[in-house]
Enzyme design. Structure first.
Site, PDB file in Angstrom:
ATOM      1  CE  LYS A 263       3.853  -3.722  -3.664  1.00  0.00           C
ATOM      2  NZ  LYS A 263       3.715  -2.466  -4.486  1.00  0.00           N
ATOM      3  CG  ASP A 268       1.868   0.647   0.086  1.00  0.00           C
ATOM      4  OD1 ASP A 268       2.651   1.312   0.733  1.00  0.00           O
ATOM      5  OD2 ASP A 268       1.922   0.764  -1.085  1.00  0.00           O
ATOM      6  CE  LYS A 275      -0.253   3.376  -0.918  1.00  0.00           C
ATOM      7  NZ  LYS A 275      -0.080   3.797  -2.133  1.00  0.00           N
ATOM      8  CG  ASP A 286       0.904  -2.790  -2.206  1.00  0.00           C
ATOM      9  OD1 ASP A 286       0.797  -3.049  -3.513  1.00  0.00           O
ATOM     10  OD2 ASP A 286       1.529  -2.280  -1.891  1.00  0.00           O
ATOM     11  NE  ARG A 349       8.951   2.105  -7.794  1.00  0.00           N
ATOM     12  CZ  ARG A 349       8.628   3.170  -8.574  1.00  0.00           C
ATOM     13  NH1 ARG A 349       9.382   3.957  -8.934  1.00  0.00           N
ATOM     14  NH2 ARG A 349       7.263   3.232  -8.652  1.00  0.00           N
TER      15      ARG A 349
HETATM   16  N1  BES Z   1       0.983  -0.445  -3.965  1.00  0.00           N
HETATM   17  C1  BES Z   1       1.043   0.894  -4.665  1.00  0.00           C
HETATM   18  C2  BES Z   1       0.349   1.022  -6.063  1.00  0.00           C
HETATM   19  C3  BES Z   1      -0.981   0.672  -5.999  1.00  0.00           C
HETATM   20  C4  BES Z   1      -1.895   1.481  -6.059  1.00  0.00           C
HETATM   21  C5  BES Z   1      -1.400  -0.580  -6.133  1.00  0.00           C
HETATM   22  C6  BES Z   1      -3.344   1.331  -6.163  1.00  0.00           C
HETATM   23  C7  BES Z   1      -2.889  -0.688  -6.116  1.00  0.00           C
HETATM   24  C8  BES Z   1      -3.973   0.056  -6.167  1.00  0.00           C
HETATM   25  C9  BES Z   1       2.472   1.173  -4.860  1.00  0.00           C
HETATM   26  O1  BES Z   1       3.386   0.926  -3.718  1.00  0.00           O
HETATM   27  C10 BES Z   1       2.625   2.808  -4.564  1.00  0.00           C
HETATM   28  O2  BES Z   1       2.331   3.409  -3.687  1.00  0.00           O
HETATM   29  N2  BES Z   1       3.057   3.419  -5.858  1.00  0.00           N
HETATM   30  C11 BES Z   1       3.195   4.822  -5.958  1.00  0.00           C
HETATM   31  C12 BES Z   1       4.487   5.143  -6.611  1.00  0.00           C
HETATM   32  C13 BES Z   1       4.755   6.599  -6.586  1.00  0.00           C
HETATM   33  C14 BES Z   1       4.961   7.019  -5.153  1.00  0.00           C
HETATM   34  C15 BES Z   1       5.968   7.026  -7.372  1.00  0.00           C
HETATM   35  C16 BES Z   1       1.823   5.214  -6.798  1.00  0.00           C
HETATM   36  O3  BES Z   1       1.590   4.673  -7.869  1.00  0.00           O
HETATM   37  O4  BES Z   1       1.370   6.131  -6.518  1.00  0.00           O
HETATM   38 ZN    ZN Z   2       2.598  -0.870  -2.772  1.00  0.00          ZN
HETATM   39 MN    MN Z   3       3.397   2.087  -2.118  1.00  0.00          MN
END
Ligand code: BES
Ligand code: ZN
Ligand code: MN
Length: 498
Positions: A263, A268, A275, A286, A349
């Site tokens: 990935k 992000d 966010k 990321d 994903r």
């Molecule tokens: N890149 C993030 C996950 C992440 C969070 C990586 C903190 C490193 C540190 C991922 O793309 C994400 O935002 N995931 C969300 C998914 C949710 C919306 C289902 C998450 O984990 O909050």
């Molecule tokens: Zn992400």
């Molecule tokens: Mn994300």
């Protein structure tokens, strides 16, 4: 930092590192130094109550008979009990000691009271590797010397031992792994204003110097392949999405290919499902999964691994914009399966879905591993010590866990289950890109599994470990390149012809 290996002799000046075994035992050269200094070393060890535990250290300045020298005595723990990993930690310990006393160079006497010369070459090579790992600093954007956070740049380590040539050869092999780790750390540390998908692709191209075949696809090519899940993520960014394919064919006699998929979200923001401001800057890392894949390709090509490996990274920037993907959009992935995008922040994903499919269709790999900073939920589950490992093939997963263990990259086996899989069914499409509130790392893995067919597959959720807020054994705080050493070891142990 220059690292060199030379014959064993008593250095007469500068900083000299000696290893101390159980009950404060010194090696041969160490003992003669002790005699020359009228017992200053043993005396200091005694007064300091030195226990010789692994990594214990004391310094002795200008003892009688050696008035131009500083000695750093480092404990190696139980007799003969140190392994490669512990020797590497000793290297890190030495760097810390030198940095805190502002030394620019040191001589390291690679001997212990009871080691063979074979042991000493292993000790020297691994201490050197650990020292190199720990001395990494990302100072590309520091323009002023003497800044308080700036490290003294140690410029020379000299190892002295009986068979310097053997140690040098061993270290040369390890230093290729270090090249891959450092490359990954540089990429992950780069700020996202510079680190666009195209910039990342340009960095991948550097691997062609090592004999890696590098191909780059832009949006038009990916559109032709119908990689709509990946393209949807990048559609709000002014920076064009890229997919880089890196091929290392080190074994022409084998049809077996390992696929590594990363990935590479270069930033992000969450997209329209934006966010919160607090901590958003962390999303520069990321692309840690892609960094690990690129670093691994660098390592295995550098050391000429006798294996066939294809690395594929999806490089996209997830931005909110008038043209960005919306919650509620439905995209048709390359596999033909449709996805209802309920949260644009669950973007990793979507990128991986198309990459996993593409990898199988084009390369028919015998096994695939994807690495991704995929979910915050894995950090809730495992904190920042272990990465989560999911697999469709138990033995394969165990091999990866074992490889990780031997390089101190810890992996915890997480469950897949049809009951979790159900939770991402969508009433409007084949699946949705988020599950219910609980088990978020698991439902993300279930999502990926829908794109893997029956290929042996493992998924490493490295969100908690790709970056460290504190110094941790071999690693300075910051980018960890988590995965490079594990994958390199896995390839050594299970994919190379011997
Ligand atoms: N890149 C993030 C996950 C992440 C969070 C990586 C903190 C490193 C540190 C991922 O793309 C994400 O935002 N995931 C969300 C998914 C949710 C919306 C289902 C998450 O984990 O909050
Ligand atoms: Zn992400
Ligand atoms: Mn994300």
């Amino acid at each position: 930092m220059r690292i060199s290996f030379g014959a064993l002799k008593i250095p007469t000046q500068g900083t000299i590192v000696l290893f101390v075994g159980k009950s404060r035992k010194l090696g041969k050269v160490g003992q003669s130094i002790d005699q020359k200094t009228k017992g200053a070393l043993k005396r200091s060890l005694k007064v300091a109550n030195f226990e010789s535990k692994l990594g214990d250290k004391i310094s002795i300045f200008a003892p009688w008979g050696h008035t131009n020298s500083t000695f750093i005595l480092v404990g190696i723990g139980e007799d003969k009990n140190y392994n490669e990993l512990q020797a590497q930690k000793l290297g890190a310990t030495i760097i810390e000691a030198l940095q805190s006393s502002n030394e620019l160079s040191a001589v390291i006497l690679s001997e212990t009271h009871n080691s063979s010369s074979e042991d000493n070459t292993l000790l020297a090579a691994n201490v050197a590797f650990g020292a190199r790992m720990r001395s990494y600093a990302y100072e590309k954007y520091k323009t002023k010397r003497g800044n308080t956070t700036q490290k003294t740049n140690i410029n020379k380590l000299t190892f002295m031992l009986d068979r310097p040539n053997v140690a040098r050869n061993r270290f040369n092999g390890l230093s290729k792994i270090a090249d891959g780790v450092d490359f990954a750390r540089d990429l992950v540390s780069e700020p996202s204003n510079i680190k666009t998908p195209k910039w990342m692709a340009q960095q991948c191209r550097k691997l062609s110097r090592l004999g890696v075949k590098v191909e780059v696809m832009g949006e038009p090519q990916m559109r032709k392949l119908q990689m709509n899940a990946l393209l949807g993520v990048g559609q709000g960014s002014v920076n064009e999405s890229q997919c880089v394919i890196m091929r290392w064919n080190g074994n022409r006699n084998s049809k077996k290919t390992l696929g590594l998929i990363g990935k590479g979200v270069t930033f992000d923001t969450g997209g329209i499902s934006l966010k919160p401001a607090n901590g958003m800057e962390e999303m520069i890392w990321d692309m840690g999964g892609a960094g690990a894949v690129i670093g691994t390709m660098c390592s295995i090509a550098g050391r000429n691994a006798k294996a066939n490996v294809v690395g594929i990274v999806g490089l996209v920037e997830n931005m909110p914009d008038g043209n960005a993907q919306r919650p509620g959009d439905i995209v048709k992935s390359m596999s033909g399966q449709t996805i209802e995008v309920l949260n644009t922040d669950a973007e990793g994903r979507l990128v991986l879905a198309d990459l996993l499919w593409y990898a199988q269709k084009r390369f028919k790999p015998s096994a695939m591993i994807d690495l991704a900073t995929l979910t915050g939920a894995i950090m809730v589950a495992l904190g920042r010590e272990y990465a989560g490992l999911y697999t469709s093939k138990e033995e394969f997963g165990q091999k990866i866990i074992a490889a990780g263990k031997s390089v101190n990259e810890k992996l915890w086996h997480m469950p897949l289950d049809p009951e979790y899989d159900k939770q991402i069914n969508s009433p409007r499409a084949d699946m949705k890109n988020i599950g219910p509130r609980w088990g978020g790392s698991i439902t993300a893995a279930q999502f990926l599994q829908r794109f893997t067919n029956s290929v042996d597959w493992a998924h490493l959720d490295i969100a908690g470990v790709a970056w460290s807020d504190k110094n941790k054994d071999l690693m300075e705080k910051g980018a960890t390149a988590f995965g490079v050493r594990t994958l390199d070891r896995l390839i050594q142990d299970h994919f190379e012809l011997r």
